[in-house]
Design a protein around this motif. Structure first.
Motif, PDB file in Angstrom:
ATOM      1  N   LEU A  29       0.815  -1.207   0.000  1.00  0.00           N
ATOM      2  CA  LEU A  29       0.000   0.000   0.000  1.00  0.00           C
ATOM      3  C   LEU A  29       0.851   1.261   0.000  1.00  0.00           C
ATOM      4  O   LEU A  29       0.338   2.354  -0.152  1.00  0.00           O
ATOM      5  CB  LEU A  29      -0.968  -0.005   1.186  1.00  0.00           C
ATOM      6  CG  LEU A  29      -2.009  -1.132   1.146  1.00  0.00           C
ATOM      7  CD1 LEU A  29      -2.908  -1.063   2.377  1.00  0.00           C
ATOM      8  CD2 LEU A  29      -2.839  -1.090  -0.114  1.00  0.00           C
ATOM      9  N   ASN A  30       2.170   1.098   0.151  1.00  0.00           N
ATOM     10  CA  ASN A  30       3.074   2.240   0.125  1.00  0.00           C
ATOM     11  C   ASN A  30       3.734   2.417  -1.244  1.00  0.00           C
ATOM     12  O   ASN A  30       4.596   3.255  -1.409  1.00  0.00           O
ATOM     13  CB  ASN A  30       4.157   2.083   1.196  1.00  0.00           C
ATOM     14  CG  ASN A  30       3.567   2.143   2.584  1.00  0.00           C
ATOM     15  OD1 ASN A  30       2.626   2.892   2.829  1.00  0.00           O
ATOM     16  ND2 ASN A  30       4.087   1.335   3.489  1.00  0.00           N
ATOM     17  N   THR A  31       3.343   1.612  -2.220  1.00  0.00           N
ATOM     18  CA  THR A  31       3.924   1.697  -3.560  1.00  0.00           C
ATOM     19  C   THR A  31       3.618   3.054  -4.179  1.00  0.00           C
ATOM     20  O   THR A  31       2.483   3.521  -4.134  1.00  0.00           O
ATOM     21  CB  THR A  31       3.349   0.598  -4.477  1.00  0.00           C
ATOM     22  OG1 THR A  31       3.671  -0.665  -3.907  1.00  0.00           O
ATOM     23  CG2 THR A  31       3.925   0.684  -5.875  1.00  0.00           C
ATOM     24  N   LEU A  32       4.645   3.670  -4.747  1.00  0.00           N
ATOM     25  CA  LEU A  32       4.446   4.912  -5.475  1.00  0.00           C
ATOM     26  C   LEU A  32       4.309   4.587  -6.949  1.00  0.00           C
ATOM     27  O   LEU A  32       5.031   3.745  -7.490  1.00  0.00           O
ATOM     28  CB  LEU A  32       5.608   5.880  -5.267  1.00  0.00           C
ATOM     29  CG  LEU A  32       5.645   6.605  -3.938  1.00  0.00           C
ATOM     30  CD1 LEU A  32       6.859   7.537  -3.873  1.00  0.00           C
ATOM     31  CD2 LEU A  32       4.372   7.384  -3.702  1.00  0.00           C
TER      32      LEU A  32
ATOM     33  N   PRO B   5      -3.764   4.421  -3.675  1.00  0.00           N
ATOM     34  CA  PRO B   5      -4.109   3.233  -2.888  1.00  0.00           C
ATOM     35  C   PRO B   5      -4.871   2.162  -3.665  1.00  0.00           C
ATOM     36  O   PRO B   5      -4.650   0.973  -3.444  1.00  0.00           O
ATOM     37  CB  PRO B   5      -4.957   3.800  -1.744  1.00  0.00           C
ATOM     38  CG  PRO B   5      -4.503   5.212  -1.612  1.00  0.00           C
ATOM     39  CD  PRO B   5      -4.176   5.662  -3.007  1.00  0.00           C
ATOM     40  N   PHE B   6      -5.744   2.546  -4.596  1.00  0.00           N
ATOM     41  CA  PHE B   6      -6.507   1.548  -5.351  1.00  0.00           C
ATOM     42  C   PHE B   6      -5.589   0.667  -6.187  1.00  0.00           C
ATOM     43  O   PHE B   6      -5.740  -0.562  -6.221  1.00  0.00           O
ATOM     44  CB  PHE B   6      -7.557   2.234  -6.232  1.00  0.00           C
ATOM     45  CG  PHE B   6      -8.414   1.264  -7.005  1.00  0.00           C
ATOM     46  CD1 PHE B   6      -9.152   0.290  -6.348  1.00  0.00           C
ATOM     47  CD2 PHE B   6      -8.485   1.329  -8.378  1.00  0.00           C
ATOM     48  CE1 PHE B   6      -9.945  -0.614  -7.051  1.00  0.00           C
ATOM     49  CE2 PHE B   6      -9.273   0.439  -9.098  1.00  0.00           C
ATOM     50  CZ  PHE B   6     -10.001  -0.534  -8.426  1.00  0.00           C
ATOM     51  N   LEU B   7      -4.604   1.266  -6.873  1.00  0.00           N
ATOM     52  CA  LEU B   7      -3.666   0.475  -7.668  1.00  0.00           C
ATOM     53  C   LEU B   7      -2.814  -0.415  -6.767  1.00  0.00           C
ATOM     54  O   LEU B   7      -2.533  -1.569  -7.115  1.00  0.00           O
ATOM     55  CB  LEU B   7      -2.778   1.380  -8.520  1.00  0.00           C
ATOM     56  CG  LEU B   7      -3.479   2.206  -9.601  1.00  0.00           C
ATOM     57  CD1 LEU B   7      -2.462   3.017 -10.385  1.00  0.00           C
ATOM     58  CD2 LEU B   7      -4.317   1.342 -10.519  1.00  0.00           C
ATOM     59  N   ALA B   8      -2.421   0.102  -5.616  1.00  0.00           N
ATOM     60  CA  ALA B   8      -1.656  -0.702  -4.657  1.00  0.00           C
ATOM     61  C   ALA B   8      -2.495  -1.878  -4.159  1.00  0.00           C
ATOM     62  O   ALA B   8      -1.994  -2.999  -4.034  1.00  0.00           O
ATOM     63  CB  ALA B   8      -1.193   0.169  -3.494  1.00  0.00           C
ATOM     64  N   HIS B   9      -3.763  -1.639  -3.893  1.00  0.00           N
ATOM     65  CA  HIS B   9      -4.678  -2.699  -3.442  1.00  0.00           C
ATOM     66  C   HIS B   9      -4.777  -3.817  -4.491  1.00  0.00           C
ATOM     67  O   HIS B   9      -4.791  -4.998  -4.149  1.00  0.00           O
ATOM     68  CB  HIS B   9      -6.056  -2.109  -3.149  1.00  0.00           C
ATOM     69  CG  HIS B   9      -7.078  -3.123  -2.783  1.00  0.00           C
ATOM     70  ND1 HIS B   9      -7.081  -3.760  -1.557  1.00  0.00           N
ATOM     71  CD2 HIS B   9      -8.126  -3.632  -3.483  1.00  0.00           C
ATOM     72  CE1 HIS B   9      -8.090  -4.616  -1.532  1.00  0.00           C
ATOM     73  NE2 HIS B   9      -8.736  -4.560  -2.684  1.00  0.00           N
ATOM     74  N   LEU B  10      -4.812  -3.450  -5.758  1.00  0.00           N
ATOM     75  CA  LEU B  10      -4.879  -4.438  -6.829  1.00  0.00           C
ATOM     76  C   LEU B  10      -3.552  -5.181  -7.007  1.00  0.00           C
ATOM     77  O   LEU B  10      -3.526  -6.303  -7.508  1.00  0.00           O
ATOM     78  CB  LEU B  10      -5.255  -3.768  -8.157  1.00  0.00           C
ATOM     79  CG  LEU B  10      -6.661  -3.206  -8.282  1.00  0.00           C
ATOM     80  CD1 LEU B  10      -6.820  -2.490  -9.620  1.00  0.00           C
ATOM     81  CD2 LEU B  10      -7.714  -4.285  -8.117  1.00  0.00           C
ATOM     82  N   GLY B  11      -2.453  -4.529  -6.626  1.00  0.00           N
ATOM     83  CA  GLY B  11      -1.134  -5.122  -6.820  1.00  0.00           C
ATOM     84  C   GLY B  11      -0.503  -4.752  -8.149  1.00  0.00           C
ATOM     85  O   GLY B  11       0.368  -5.462  -8.651  1.00  0.00           O
TER      86      GLY B  11
END
Length: 132
Positions: free
Chosen positions: A5-8, A15-21
């Protein structure tokens, strides 16, 4: 806290893209590339990637490509977007975005989704506005 969830995403916290991976691979010079492993929770009733997931990836790839032509940290807002689904998206997919024409604030872009065989599974065109 989940470190994904900390991915830039090319300087943005999404956060949505981080949630998807979603994996951000590159964005530079009017081009971008991201990837995603299609998990069962991303599938529709036909056991292929849900169209909404595919559209999200296409939208972000085009916006990232548009942002990559500016030296300033700007956000990209989608003005319009068209999508064609050509074949099922399954497994690991790669999404490539590119800028077709740049203006001061308006950018015309396109993106394609590629399956593991390198076949285009979906394509999109869109218009994006860059803003601070």
């Amino acid at each position: 806290m989940d470190s994904t969830l900390n991915t830039l995403y090319f300087g943005l916290n999404i956060p949505f893209l981080a949630h998807l991976g979603v994996v951000p691979e590159f964005a530079a010079g009017g081009k971008s590339q991201i990837s995603l492993e299609i998990k069962p929770e991303f599938e529709n009733s036909f056991h292929i990637a849900h169209g909404g997931v595919v559209m999200t990836l296409l939208d972000f790839a085009m916006g990232a490509a548009a942002r990559s032509v500016s030296d300033e940290p700007l956000g990209a807002m989608t003005i319009d977007m068209n999508v064609s689904f050509l074949r099922p998206s399954v497994g690991k997919i790669i999404v490539e975005g590119s800028v077709l024409k740049s203006g001061k604030t308006i950018h015309y872009c396109e993106a394609v989704v590629l399956n593991e065989a390198g076949e285009i599974t979906a394509k999109s065109s869109g218009t994006f506005m860059l803003r601070k």
